[in-house]
Write an enzyme that holds these catalytic residues in place. Structure first.
Site, PDB file in Angstrom:
ATOM      1  N   ARG A 115      -3.393 -10.002   5.021  1.00 59.76           N
ATOM      2  CA  ARG A 115      -3.848  -9.914   3.610  1.00 59.76           C
ATOM      3  C   ARG A 115      -2.928  -9.643   2.802  1.00 59.76           C
ATOM      4  NH1 ARG A 115      -6.641  -6.945   0.031  1.00 59.76           N
ATOM      5  NH2 ARG A 115      -8.010  -8.068  -1.245  1.00 59.76           N
ATOM      6  N   LYS A 149       0.985  -1.360  -0.052  1.00 54.81           N
ATOM      7  CA  LYS A 149      -0.113  -0.087   0.021  1.00 54.81           C
ATOM      8  C   LYS A 149       0.771   1.192  -0.050  1.00 54.81           C
ATOM      9  CE  LYS A 149      -4.385  -1.908   1.606  1.00 54.81           C
ATOM     10  NZ  LYS A 149      -5.381  -1.835   2.248  1.00 54.81           N
TER      11      LYS A 149
END
Length: 371
Positions: free
Chosen positions: A346, A311
């Site tokens: 995740r 991210k």
């Protein structure tokens, strides 16, 4: 004690001072969520009118003495929090597989979209190849494969429900037939229904079942586990929001309220997993506050999922590294989560993350039995 707790303050507990081993420390340390981490103290936070008025450290051994000094509502609340923090999380079922939360596990990301921020287009229009990638993820250690057919990157176009179903169902059918535990990453009730009918076992919703009016009903009727992710205004999309005064406390409160609403709608609380939503409607400072204080979320009594893989936070902290060069930073964030008791990671890079977790697990095992 050297501090005062206002009787109107809302109180929170965050496990801190993690211990290498509980051996010889009876009464001094507590176990975190029935897992591999033990801690010796709580960070105590008191909030009034949106402001922290109490910030203190209470040892595990001193908590009973503190409870004895508090008004009954606060004492009962703190005792309940301590109980939730330490109680083991019930296992969930994925077909014939039992998924336990007594050690961290990896959820592999399988996007069947043309435009996801990291791997968009890699598995589109070829369900057999996509399923093959998912099976490979499971073979190298992913406990769950998370299949998504709509990008949630900032600015991504919405996908019609029918198109999303066409993307995800063929891959899910193949994965489920192989015995792979599958979650469906969607906010649409119709996609949830189609995916569950195709063999998916878990719903993973970035809108915490708040985007589609039928979503709670679908999950409750299916009796399946569900991931509730925080975003500031899920009805408007995952990346809205107007900032935070105290991101850690506000995300906790939001998730607590959402859990209550979903349970009221018929969903079994024992099947709820929470996700703080790193990168969704949050600036760098908000994400860092959530990552540094992640263990606070154990007070909700649910397993914690951390999705920080590749991210923007990694690029922001690492010389603007592009998406395909964020492995090192992603592993650092994953291990930060594991150290604070996150049960599910995740990730895009399954092999590397599984290896990192196994090495961490080996060190924890050695510490728990040795001196």
């Amino acid at each position: 004690m050297a501090f005062q707790i206002p009787p109107a303050a809302r109180l929170y507990l965050r496990p801190t001072q993690f211990a290498d081993t509980p051996i010889g420390r009876d009464g001094e340390v507590a176990r975190l969520a029935g897992g591999l981490q033990w801690f010796a103290a709580y960070g105590l936070v008191g909030v009034e009118a949106g402001k922290r008025t109490v910030q203190a450290t209470i040892t595990v051994a001193d908590l009973p003495a503190l409870l004895a000094t508090l008004p009954e509502p606060q004492a009962v609340h703190l005792q309940a929090l301590a109980g939730r923090i330490s109680s083991p999380r019930p296992a969930i079922h994925a077909g014939d597989r039992v998924i336990r939360f007594d050690q961290p596990m990896v959820m592999g990301i399988l996007n069947v979209t043309p435009d996801s921020f990291s791997d968009g287009g890699a598995h589109v229009d070829d369900p057999a190849a996509a399923a093959g990638v998912g099976v490979d993820m499971a073979a190298i250690g992913a406990a769950i494969v998370d299949v998504g057919g709509e990008s949630t990157r900032p600015g991504a176009a919405a996908v019609w429900e029918g198109d999303e179903i066409k993307r995800v169902v063929p891959a899910i059918e193949r994965l489920a037939a192989s015995g792979t535990p599958v979650s469906i990453d969607t906010r649409k009730a119709g996609v949830m229904e189609a995916a569950l009918a195709a063999g998916a076992h878990i719903v993973n919703d970035v809108a915490a079942l708040a985007w589609d009016d039928r979503a709670v009903e679908v999950v409750a009727r299916a009796g399946c586990p569900v991931v509730l992710m925080h975003s500031p205004d899920p009805a408007k999309g995952p990346h809205g929001g107007e900032g935070y005064g105290d991101p850690l406390i506000e995300v906790y409160d939001w998730l607590e309220a959402r859990i209550a609403a979903v349970v009221a709608g018929g969903v079994d609380r024992a099947k709820i997993i929470v996700d703080p939503g790193i990168g969704f409607g949050k600036a760098l400072s908000h994400n860092l506050a959530l990552l540094n204080g992640l263990s606070l979320l154990h007070g909700l009594g649910c397993p914690v999922l951390l999705g920080a893989s590749r991210k923007r936070i990694v690029g922001a902290l690492a010389n603007e590294a592009p998406v395909d060069q964020r492995l090192g930073g992603s592993l650092a964030l994953a291990l930060k989560g594991v150290e604070q008791g996150a049960q599910i990671l995740r990730v895009h890079d399954v092999f590397e993350t599984v290896q990192a977790v196994r090495v961490w697990r080996g060190m924890r095992d050695a510490a728990l039995v040795g001196r």
